[in-house]
Design a protein around this motif. Sequence first.
Motif, short mmCIF file in Angstrom:
data_model
loop_
_atom_site.label_atom_id
_atom_site.label_comp_id
_atom_site.label_asym_id
_atom_site.label_seq_id
_atom_site.Cartn_x
_atom_site.Cartn_y
_atom_site.Cartn_z
N UNK A 155 0.83 -1.21 0.00
CA UNK A 155 0.00 0.00 0.00
C UNK A 155 0.86 1.26 0.00
N UNK A 156 1.87 1.28 0.86
CA UNK A 156 2.74 2.45 0.93
C UNK A 156 3.55 2.62 -0.34
N UNK A 157 3.97 1.50 -0.92
CA UNK A 157 4.73 1.58 -2.18
C UNK A 157 3.87 2.10 -3.32
N UNK A 158 2.63 1.60 -3.43
CA UNK A 158 1.73 2.05 -4.49
C UNK A 158 1.41 3.54 -4.32
N UNK A 159 1.22 3.96 -3.08
CA UNK A 159 0.97 5.39 -2.82
C UNK A 159 2.16 6.22 -3.29
N UNK A 160 3.35 5.78 -2.95
CA UNK A 160 4.55 6.53 -3.30
C UNK A 160 4.74 6.60 -4.82
N UNK A 161 4.50 5.48 -5.50
CA UNK A 161 4.65 5.44 -6.96
C UNK A 161 3.70 6.42 -7.64
N UNK A 162 2.48 6.51 -7.11
CA UNK A 162 1.51 7.42 -7.73
C UNK A 162 1.84 8.87 -7.39
N UNK A 163 2.25 9.11 -6.17
CA UNK A 163 2.48 10.49 -5.73
C UNK A 163 3.69 11.13 -6.41
N UNK A 164 4.62 10.33 -6.94
CA UNK A 164 5.76 10.89 -7.68
C UNK A 164 5.52 10.90 -9.19
N UNK A 165 4.37 10.41 -9.61
CA UNK A 165 4.06 10.32 -11.04
C UNK A 165 3.90 11.72 -11.64
N UNK A 166 4.62 11.95 -12.76
CA UNK A 166 4.48 13.23 -13.47
C UNK A 166 4.47 13.03 -14.98
N UNK A 167 4.13 11.82 -15.43
CA UNK A 167 4.15 11.49 -16.86
C UNK A 167 3.16 12.36 -17.63
N UNK A 168 3.62 12.87 -18.77
CA UNK A 168 2.75 13.63 -19.67
C UNK A 168 3.32 13.55 -21.09
N UNK A 169 3.56 12.30 -21.51
CA UNK A 169 4.29 12.09 -22.76
C UNK A 169 3.61 12.72 -23.97
N UNK A 170 2.30 12.59 -24.08
CA UNK A 170 1.63 13.12 -25.27
C UNK A 170 1.73 14.64 -25.34
N UNK A 171 1.72 15.30 -24.20
CA UNK A 171 1.97 16.74 -24.18
C UNK A 171 3.38 17.03 -24.71
N UNK A 172 4.34 16.26 -24.23
CA UNK A 172 5.74 16.48 -24.61
C UNK A 172 5.97 16.15 -26.08
N UNK A 173 5.25 15.14 -26.58
CA UNK A 173 5.41 14.76 -27.98
C UNK A 173 5.09 15.93 -28.89
N UNK A 174 4.02 16.63 -28.63
CA UNK A 174 3.61 17.72 -29.49
C UNK A 174 4.57 18.91 -29.36
#
Length: 340
Positions: free
Chosen positions: A302-321
Motif C-alpha cells: 500500500x505504501x509503495x503504491x501510494x509513493x509510486x503514484x504520488x511521484x508520477x508526473x508522466x505527460x508524454x503526449x503533451x511532450x510529444x507535441x
Amino acid sequence: MVAQITDKLGRPIRDLRLSVTDRCNFRCDYCMPKEIFGDDYVFLPKDELLTFDEMVRIAKIYTELGVKKIRITGGEPLLRRDLHKLIYKLNQLDGVEDIGMTTNGLLLKKHGQKLYDAGLRRINVSLDAIDDSVFQAINNRNIKASTILQQIDYAVSIGFYVKINVVIQKGVNDDQILPMIQYFKDRDIEVRFIEFMDVGNDNGWDFSKVVTKDEMLTMIESRFDIEPEPPKYYGEVAKYYRHKDNGARFGLITSVSQSFCSSCTRARLSSDGKFYGCLFSSVEGFNVKAFLRAGATDDDLREQFKALWQIRDDRYSDERTEATVANRKRHKINMNYIGG
C-alpha cells in the motif's frame, strides 16, 4: 480506506490496467510486427507472469487507494488460461465498480460464456477494418474481419456490452471509417476511432501516418448528421458524438492531436508485474512482482503504491507535441507487454 491520492499533477488514481499475458495470436504492424515477433520469438515463461492470486491481492490494495475500474489487457488476454477465474475473483473485491477487457475477439465464442458467467460485462474489441482483405493485411494472420464480426455478434447475443476500437493509419485503413460508422450505427454498437500512436519501438510511427480527429470528423460529417456529446466522467479519453436519426454513438480518441494527459487516471501493471504510470513509459517500471514475492506485506504494498503514484508526473503526449523529433528517439515499453 485511505484518503484519495493524487500525483504531482493533481490527477487522482481511478483505473488499473492489468496485462495478463504478452502473447498474441495476431501480428498487427502497429503493435507486434511479424518481422520482430516471428515464430521463434521468446515470450515470457509462465513463472514470470503474475499469478491470478497476486493480481487480485494487488488490485485489492489499489481499490483501497481509489481505483474503481479494472481493465484486463494483454497481449491477447484470452490466451491466458482460465481467465474467467481471475474475473470472478476481481468481481468479489469491494470498491470495484467496473471490470472490462480489451481483446481482438477471435476467441470470444470459445471463452465468452465462462467470462460472462464470472461477471464480466464489458468488452472492447480491436477491429481495424471491416473489409476482409484490408483486415487480413493488418493482422498478418489471414484472419477475416467477417470472422471477428461473427464473434462480436455472439458476444452481444449472450449479454455483453461491446465497444469497437479502430486504430486508423493514413493510407492503410482510413477508407474504413465511413463503412464502419455505417455498420455499427445500424447495430447500435459504439465504435471508437483512435489516432495512430507511437507506442513501443517497432511500429514505424510517423506524423505523416496519423489521421487526426479533425480530419476524421470532417470525413464523417460529410456523410452523417451528427452532434457532439458532453463527457460522462473525469478522464474519459474519447470525444463522443451521436447520430441524430437513431442516437447511436461513436467516439474519436485524440491521442496525438489533442493530448488528454492532464486527466489521465490510469495505473498500469505489465504482464510480468511491473508498475507503469504511462502507456509511453521509457524507463523500466517498479518491479511489484519481485517486491511482493520477497515477502512484502499488504501495508508495504500500500505504501509503495501510494509513493509510486504520488511521484508520477508522466505527460508524454503533451511532450510529444512540443518536441516531436526528440521524443521519437526515446526507447518505450512495447504495447504487447504493457497493454493498450
